[in-house]
Scaffold this motif. Structure first.
Motif, short mmCIF file in Angstrom:
data_model
loop_
_atom_site.label_atom_id
_atom_site.label_comp_id
_atom_site.label_asym_id
_atom_site.label_seq_id
_atom_site.Cartn_x
_atom_site.Cartn_y
_atom_site.Cartn_z
N GLY A 40 36.21 44.07 51.83
CA GLY A 40 37.42 43.56 52.45
C GLY A 40 37.20 43.44 53.95
O GLY A 40 36.63 44.32 54.59
N VAL A 41 37.66 42.33 54.52
CA VAL A 41 37.38 42.01 55.93
C VAL A 41 38.35 42.74 56.85
O VAL A 41 39.56 42.72 56.64
N GLY A 42 37.80 43.39 57.89
CA GLY A 42 38.60 44.09 58.87
C GLY A 42 38.95 43.21 60.06
O GLY A 42 38.54 42.05 60.15
N HIS A 43 39.70 43.78 60.99
CA HIS A 43 40.21 43.01 62.12
C HIS A 43 39.09 42.50 63.03
O HIS A 43 39.17 41.37 63.53
N ASP A 44 38.06 43.31 63.27
CA ASP A 44 37.01 42.87 64.18
C ASP A 44 36.24 41.70 63.61
O ASP A 44 35.94 40.72 64.31
N ARG A 45 35.91 41.75 62.33
CA ARG A 45 35.14 40.66 61.72
C ARG A 45 35.99 39.40 61.56
O ARG A 45 35.48 38.29 61.73
N ALA A 46 37.26 39.55 61.24
CA ALA A 46 38.13 38.38 61.12
C ALA A 46 38.25 37.68 62.48
O ALA A 46 38.18 36.45 62.56
N ALA A 47 38.41 38.46 63.55
CA ALA A 47 38.53 37.88 64.88
C ALA A 47 37.24 37.19 65.30
O ALA A 47 37.27 36.10 65.89
N ALA A 48 36.11 37.81 64.99
CA ALA A 48 34.82 37.22 65.38
C ALA A 48 34.54 35.92 64.66
O ALA A 48 33.86 35.03 65.19
N ALA A 49 35.08 35.77 63.45
CA ALA A 49 34.85 34.55 62.67
C ALA A 49 35.74 33.40 63.10
O ALA A 49 35.52 32.26 62.69
N GLY A 50 36.74 33.69 63.92
CA GLY A 50 37.58 32.63 64.45
C GLY A 50 38.85 32.39 63.67
O GLY A 50 39.16 33.09 62.69
N PRO A 51 39.61 31.37 64.06
CA PRO A 51 40.93 31.11 63.46
C PRO A 51 40.92 30.90 61.96
O PRO A 51 41.88 31.26 61.27
N SER A 52 39.86 30.33 61.42
CA SER A 52 39.83 30.09 59.98
C SER A 52 39.87 31.39 59.19
O SER A 52 40.38 31.44 58.06
N ALA A 53 39.35 32.47 59.77
CA ALA A 53 39.34 33.76 59.08
C ALA A 53 40.52 34.63 59.48
O ALA A 53 41.01 35.42 58.67
N SER A 54 40.99 34.49 60.70
CA SER A 54 42.03 35.39 61.20
C SER A 54 43.46 34.86 61.05
O SER A 54 44.41 35.60 61.23
N ARG A 55 43.60 33.58 60.68
CA ARG A 55 44.92 32.97 60.66
C ARG A 55 45.90 33.70 59.75
O ARG A 55 47.04 33.94 60.11
N PHE A 56 45.45 34.08 58.56
CA PHE A 56 46.33 34.75 57.61
C PHE A 56 45.93 36.20 57.36
O PHE A 56 46.46 36.84 56.46
N HIS A 57 45.00 36.68 58.13
CA HIS A 57 44.50 38.04 57.95
C HIS A 57 45.54 39.06 58.43
O HIS A 57 46.04 38.96 59.54
N ARG A 58 45.82 40.04 57.56
CA ARG A 58 46.80 41.07 57.94
C ARG A 58 46.57 42.31 57.10
O ARG A 58 46.45 42.22 55.88
N ILE A 59 46.50 43.47 57.74
CA ILE A 59 46.40 44.75 57.05
C ILE A 59 47.61 45.58 57.49
O ILE A 59 47.56 46.26 58.52
N PRO A 60 48.71 45.51 56.75
CA PRO A 60 49.93 46.19 57.19
C PRO A 60 49.80 47.70 57.32
O PRO A 60 50.27 48.29 58.28
N ARG A 61 49.17 48.34 56.32
CA ARG A 61 49.09 49.80 56.39
C ARG A 61 48.03 50.36 55.46
O ARG A 61 47.62 49.71 54.48
N VAL A 62 47.60 51.56 55.78
CA VAL A 62 46.73 52.35 54.93
C VAL A 62 47.49 53.63 54.63
O VAL A 62 47.96 54.31 55.55
N VAL A 63 47.64 53.95 53.36
CA VAL A 63 48.35 55.17 52.95
C VAL A 63 47.34 56.10 52.30
O VAL A 63 46.55 55.68 51.45
N THR A 64 47.37 57.38 52.69
CA THR A 64 46.52 58.38 52.07
C THR A 64 47.37 59.60 51.71
O THR A 64 48.57 59.63 51.96
N ASN A 65 46.71 60.60 51.15
CA ASN A 65 47.42 61.83 50.82
C ASN A 65 47.81 62.63 52.06
O ASN A 65 48.55 63.61 51.95
N LEU A 66 47.34 62.20 53.24
CA LEU A 66 47.67 62.90 54.47
C LEU A 66 48.69 62.18 55.33
O LEU A 66 49.44 62.82 56.07
#
Length: 246
Positions: A150-176
């Protein structure tokens, strides 16, 4: 457990449910028990327009009964059009949200083969993708993932608008706790602690430096009605407690 005691697993359900708040009419794709309970809870309470699927060809109600047909072509239309919010798992995840579910070690000769990238690249570039990790540890929260699924924020940004336009990771939930990427460089931030967890415990279980606000809130308390739904209707056998023990 008394009637008023909220368990860690139930806080996790609430945190997962909140991922779909205000999403509107989108297809929820929860992967895992607690995210599934959370998606159903969200639909039964504050996100009534949420769409649930049986994972094959049907739209279902929160009790599993069929309410509509979702042919594969229509499913793909929703995916490519961003009308889906996935909550996936992660064998590894780094500070920018790059996720690995493919292999551990050098990809050319891995020490351990996992699921493979599957739909993670398309999911992360076309839809909101959150993550559920039932056991927060430095083996999962790593400085650098062994392979990007799964693509993270740094790689999506580096790939340009075609990769970052709809890229979004709202949250990560863990047991902590709950984590987001609301920082200037889009690196991971501690957004909330589950009650009973300390900041130092989270930092010790993370293999990179987290952004930590001065005042970290706690995951919200479930309402009486939400607890009843979780315990009596959505998970009456208490399977959630086996995924995240108290």
């Amino acid at each position: 457990m008394t009637a008023t005691t909220v368990t860690r697993a139930e806080y996790c359900v609430i945190a997962c449910a909140e991922a779909w708040r205000d999403n509107g009419e989108v297809l929820a794709s929860p992967m895992g028990l607690i995210p599934s309970i959370g998606a159903k809870l969200a639909r039964r309470t504050f996100s009534p327009d949420l769409l649930l699927t049986d994972g094959e060809a049907m739209l279902v109600r929160d009790d599993g009964t069929v309410e509509g047909w979702l042919p594969y072509r229509r499913h793909l239309t929703m995916v490519t059009g961003g009308r889906r919010h996935v909550m996936m798992g992660a064998s590894q995840i780094d500070r920018y949200g790059n996720q690995n579910i493919s292999c551990i070690g050098d990809w050319a000769r891995p020490a351990r083969q996992l699921l493979g990238v599957r739909g993670a690249p398309v999911n992360t570039l076309n839809n909101p993708v959150s993550y559920w990790i039932p056991k927060h540890s430095p083996r999962v929260f790593v400085e650098r993932v062994d392979m990007v699924s799964g693509v993270g924020h740094d790689r999506a940004a580096a790939a340009g608008p075609s990769a970052s336009r709809f890229h979004r990771i709202p949250r990560v939930v863990t047991n902590l706790g709950v984590f987001d990427f609301a920082t200037p460089d889009r690196s991971m931030r501690l957004a909330a602690l589950h009650p009973g967890v300390e900041v130092a415990e989270v930092e010790a279980a993370t293999g990179f430096a987290l952004a930590v606000p001065e005042d970290v809130p706690y995951t919200r308390e479930p309402t009486t009605a939400e607890l009843r739904l979780i315990r009596e209707e959505l998970d009456p056998r208490g399977a959630r407690e086996r995924e995240v023990p108290a």
